[in-house]
Design a protein around this motif. Structure first.
Motif, PDB file in Angstrom:
ATOM      1  N   ASP A  59      -5.079 -11.996   0.815  1.00  0.00           N
ATOM      2  CA  ASP A  59      -3.686 -11.759   1.244  1.00  0.00           C
ATOM      3  C   ASP A  59      -2.707 -12.559   0.400  1.00  0.00           C
ATOM      4  O   ASP A  59      -1.646 -12.064   0.013  1.00  0.00           O
ATOM      5  CB  ASP A  59      -3.496 -12.107   2.725  1.00  0.00           C
ATOM      6  N   SER A  60      -3.050 -13.805   0.115  1.00  0.00           N
ATOM      7  CA  SER A  60      -2.196 -14.663  -0.699  1.00  0.00           C
ATOM      8  C   SER A  60      -2.052 -14.100  -2.115  1.00  0.00           C
ATOM      9  O   SER A  60      -0.955 -14.073  -2.675  1.00  0.00           O
ATOM     10  CB  SER A  60      -2.793 -16.069  -0.744  1.00  0.00           C
ATOM     11  N   ILE A  61      -3.150 -13.632  -2.675  1.00  0.00           N
ATOM     12  CA  ILE A  61      -3.116 -13.034  -4.018  1.00  0.00           C
ATOM     13  C   ILE A  61      -2.271 -11.757  -4.003  1.00  0.00           C
ATOM     14  O   ILE A  61      -1.435 -11.545  -4.878  1.00  0.00           O
ATOM     15  CB  ILE A  61      -4.543 -12.746  -4.530  1.00  0.00           C
ATOM     16  N   ARG A  62      -2.469 -10.923  -2.979  1.00  0.00           N
ATOM     17  CA  ARG A  62      -1.695  -9.675  -2.864  1.00  0.00           C
ATOM     18  C   ARG A  62      -0.198  -9.977  -2.773  1.00  0.00           C
ATOM     19  O   ARG A  62       0.626  -9.330  -3.409  1.00  0.00           O
ATOM     20  CB  ARG A  62      -2.153  -8.860  -1.662  1.00  0.00           C
ATOM     21  N   GLU A  63       0.154 -11.000  -1.994  1.00  0.00           N
ATOM     22  CA  GLU A  63       1.560 -11.390  -1.838  1.00  0.00           C
ATOM     23  C   GLU A  63       2.153 -11.828  -3.179  1.00  0.00           C
ATOM     24  O   GLU A  63       3.281 -11.472  -3.514  1.00  0.00           O
ATOM     25  CB  GLU A  63       1.674 -12.513  -0.804  1.00  0.00           C
ATOM     26  N   ARG A  64       1.393 -12.578  -3.965  1.00  0.00           N
ATOM     27  CA  ARG A  64       1.865 -13.042  -5.275  1.00  0.00           C
ATOM     28  C   ARG A  64       2.092 -11.875  -6.238  1.00  0.00           C
ATOM     29  O   ARG A  64       2.872 -11.998  -7.177  1.00  0.00           O
ATOM     30  CB  ARG A  64       0.850 -14.005  -5.897  1.00  0.00           C
ATOM     31  N   CYS A  65       1.409 -10.752  -5.998  1.00  0.00           N
ATOM     32  CA  CYS A  65       1.490  -9.601  -6.907  1.00  0.00           C
ATOM     33  C   CYS A  65       2.415  -8.503  -6.391  1.00  0.00           C
ATOM     34  O   CYS A  65       2.497  -7.442  -6.992  1.00  0.00           O
ATOM     35  CB  CYS A  65       0.105  -9.000  -7.108  1.00  0.00           C
ATOM     36  N   THR A  66       3.068  -8.746  -5.267  1.00  0.00           N
ATOM     37  CA  THR A  66       3.937  -7.739  -4.682  1.00  0.00           C
ATOM     38  C   THR A  66       5.346  -7.878  -5.244  1.00  0.00           C
ATOM     39  O   THR A  66       5.932  -8.950  -5.210  1.00  0.00           O
ATOM     40  CB  THR A  66       3.962  -7.854  -3.148  1.00  0.00           C
ATOM     41  N   VAL A  67       5.824  -6.772  -5.779  1.00  0.00           N
ATOM     42  CA  VAL A  67       7.182  -6.715  -6.325  1.00  0.00           C
ATOM     43  C   VAL A  67       8.058  -5.998  -5.304  1.00  0.00           C
ATOM     44  O   VAL A  67       7.705  -4.916  -4.838  1.00  0.00           O
ATOM     45  CB  VAL A  67       7.188  -5.955  -7.673  1.00  0.00           C
TER      46      VAL A  67
END
Length: 144
Positions: A48-56
């Motif tokens: 989830d943390s990785i996905r959040e960092r990659c969300t534009v």
């Protein structure tokens, strides 16, 4: 008396917590690079943390749109889950190993992954990380 009846409640719970802490690992080989990666599954909070960092996020006409940058997402998944790399007998601590990043003048493991893997390799290895992390587990697998 079977084995389960011989264990007390604390031992059973200890075993459960110990199993939960052991994340699955698997080796992936990329023939083009003669590279073996040892990957470890990630917890849901880490994914989830990785996905959040990659969300534009973009706001267009008052509406916020979200889009995950899949290339960066896969590169971060791979970088974070790689326990060890082996190339022709040389062992590296991961994509962020200074022997890779300093030689290529990169800031971290995610950039090394993006520089060294082809687009299809990024997708395939990223999918493997998600599989090791429990994504794609079929409900029928859970019933048995």
């Amino acid at each position: 008396m079977n084995e389960m009846e011989q264990l007390n409640e604390e031992q059973i719970l200890d075993g459960l917590f110990e199993a939960a802490d052991k994340l699955p690992e698997e080796a992936v080989y990329i023939q083009r690079l003669d590279l073996r990666m040892i990957l470890r599954g990630l917890t849901s909070s880490r994914v989830d943390s990785i996905r959040e960092r990659c969300t534009v996020r973009r706001t267009i006409k008052g509406r916020t749109e979200e889009k995950v940058d899949t290339e960066v997402f896969n590169a971060l998944l791979i970088s974070e889950s790689t326990v060890r790399l082996e190339v022709k007998g040389l062992e590296l601590t991961g994509w962020g190993d200074s022997r890779i990043t300093s030689r290529l003048k990169l800031s971290g493991g995610e950039q090394a992954v993006r520089r060294m893997l082809l687009a299809g390799e990024l997708d395939a290895v990223g999918d493997k990380v998600l599989e090791l992390s429990g994504f794609g587990v079929d409900i029928d697998d859970l019933k048995n």
